[in-house]
Design a protein around this motif. Sequence first.
Motif, PDB file in Angstrom:
ATOM      1  N   GLU A  39       0.616  -1.613   0.059  1.00 50.44           N
ATOM      2  CA  GLU A  39       0.392   0.296  -0.121  1.00 50.44           C
ATOM      3  C   GLU A  39       0.902   0.749  -0.062  1.00 50.44           C
ATOM      4  OE1 GLU A  39      -4.041  -1.571   2.004  1.00 50.44           O
ATOM      5  OE2 GLU A  39      -2.456  -0.735   3.227  1.00 50.44           O
ATOM      6  N   ALA A  40       2.045   1.286   1.022  1.00 51.00           N
ATOM      7  CA  ALA A  40       2.899   2.246   0.690  1.00 51.00           C
ATOM      8  C   ALA A  40       3.482   2.680  -0.688  1.00 51.00           C
ATOM      9  CB  ALA A  40       3.736   1.975   2.076  1.00 51.00           C
ATOM     10  N   LEU A  41       3.853   1.255  -1.472  1.00 54.72           N
ATOM     11  CA  LEU A  41       4.483   1.822  -2.648  1.00 54.72           C
ATOM     12  C   LEU A  41       3.923   2.065  -3.645  1.00 54.72           C
ATOM     13  CD1 LEU A  41       6.633   1.116  -4.349  1.00 54.72           C
ATOM     14  CD2 LEU A  41       6.321  -1.243  -4.348  1.00 54.72           C
ATOM     15  N   THR A  42       2.336   1.537  -3.683  1.00 56.06           N
ATOM     16  CA  THR A  42       1.018   1.848  -4.376  1.00 56.06           C
ATOM     17  C   THR A  42       1.030   3.410  -4.398  1.00 56.06           C
ATOM     18  OG1 THR A  42       0.275   0.243  -4.736  1.00 56.06           O
ATOM     19  CG2 THR A  42      -1.234   2.178  -4.964  1.00 56.06           C
ATOM     20  N   ALA A  43       1.019   4.540  -3.044  1.00 58.45           N
ATOM     21  CA  ALA A  43       0.891   5.340  -2.842  1.00 58.45           C
ATOM     22  C   ALA A  43       2.056   6.493  -2.949  1.00 58.45           C
ATOM     23  CB  ALA A  43       0.704   6.288  -1.302  1.00 58.45           C
ATOM     24  N   ALA A  44       3.515   5.941  -2.684  1.00 58.63           N
ATOM     25  CA  ALA A  44       4.688   6.442  -3.378  1.00 58.63           C
ATOM     26  C   ALA A  44       5.561   6.255  -4.087  1.00 58.63           C
ATOM     27  CB  ALA A  44       5.579   6.573  -2.249  1.00 58.63           C
ATOM     28  N   LEU A  45       4.765   5.497  -5.187  1.00 54.19           N
ATOM     29  CA  LEU A  45       4.811   5.364  -6.629  1.00 54.19           C
ATOM     30  C   LEU A  45       3.898   5.531  -7.587  1.00 54.19           C
ATOM     31  CD1 LEU A  45       7.527   4.016  -8.404  1.00 54.19           C
ATOM     32  CD2 LEU A  45       6.553   2.117  -8.200  1.00 54.19           C
ATOM     33  N   PRO A  46       3.725   6.994  -8.410  1.00 57.31           N
ATOM     34  CA  PRO A  46       3.260   7.697  -8.761  1.00 57.31           C
ATOM     35  C   PRO A  46       2.816   7.090 -10.452  1.00 57.31           C
ATOM     36  CG  PRO A  46       4.655   9.460  -8.231  1.00 57.31           C
ATOM     37  CD  PRO A  46       5.000   8.391  -7.951  1.00 57.31           C
ATOM     38  N   LEU A  47       2.833   6.785  -9.950  1.00 54.56           N
ATOM     39  CA  LEU A  47       2.792   5.392 -12.278  1.00 54.56           C
ATOM     40  C   LEU A  47       1.996   4.981 -12.804  1.00 54.56           C
ATOM     41  CD1 LEU A  47       7.308   4.847 -12.415  1.00 54.56           C
ATOM     42  CD2 LEU A  47       6.040   6.498 -13.032  1.00 54.56           C
TER      43      LEU A  47
END
Length: 361
Positions: free
Chosen positions: A55-63
Amino acid sequence: METFKERYSEHFLQRFVEIVHEHTDDFDERLFHEQVYRNDWQELAFKQRIRRISEALTAALPLPYEQAVQLLMQIAPQCRGVEYLFFPDYVELNGLDHVELSMKALEVLTVYSSAEFAVRPFILQYPIGMLRQMNIWAQDDNEHVRRLASEGFRPRLPWSFQLKPFIADPEPTLAVLEQLKRDSSLYVRKSVANHLNDIAKDHPERIAEIARQWYGQHLYTDWIVKHGCRTLLKQDHPQVMKLFGYVASETVTISNLQIGAQTVPIGGEIDISFILHNEEDIPQNVRIDYEMQFMKANGQQAPKRFRWVSRDFAPGQHEMRKKHSFKLITTRKYYAGQHHIHLYVNGVQVGEVSFEVTDAR
């Protein structure tokens, strides 16, 4: 000993951030750490931490998903091991509407961690298409991908939800396991055996039939069948016991069944011993199990069967000894009170001893 959840240390997560930065500038390190460590991070179990990180990766990687998942496939060779289960979890979290790309991603990522959990929501949402995918994976050159064809479809996979449609009807997955029954990889064969054992819990007669059909064809297949029938063997299923040569014999007897002490504290262990007699002039195939009658919180007893040994025993006497531990583990809680041990030889109960379990000292 370090637990799985403790592997997600600050050092580990910072190293992951550094790897991502080597491949893209489109990553918000500050936001990633904020999202990971918010609220109840310390209380989260291993799989909950996996989801928190994805979930954190989804939020922090805005691609866009298409670009993000390509990035994960690119850096996956640098991110190997069970700690990186959040890579396929990212696909599960974000890729259900991108089936073709997600299957390509899981095929790549399973080699470096495992996609056995991430594939299951796709199975429920697209069962027909995923069965086709399972058949494709079963023919792959990579053992990790072939294992995914079996492991991801296990109806009762530990640490995951049940696949109820395949609990009700296992035939579609059995047709795929047929392709893997002589697989050269032990990693794959273990999964096939575990898959069969899952099915045996709901369809014992079907797996007994499979065992009869497969056994004796190939050394690899024989190992799968025997390991896959372990629940049926513990249940003394007559056809399966006979298939493996575990038949009752009046010339195989036991004597001097005893335990090392009449009491054992929770956290301790107890010695079990007896003498096995083979009164024939030739070796005999013998399976020895013991069943522990555990005390429950309500004062009732619950049996659990344990395997002791299965092998050929030469003529004569054989001293048998084993320790049974009452050390505290996460999967079982012990209660003080009287316990019983039932000893089984080739599916026949041949003796019983009792002892007291006491509260820890």
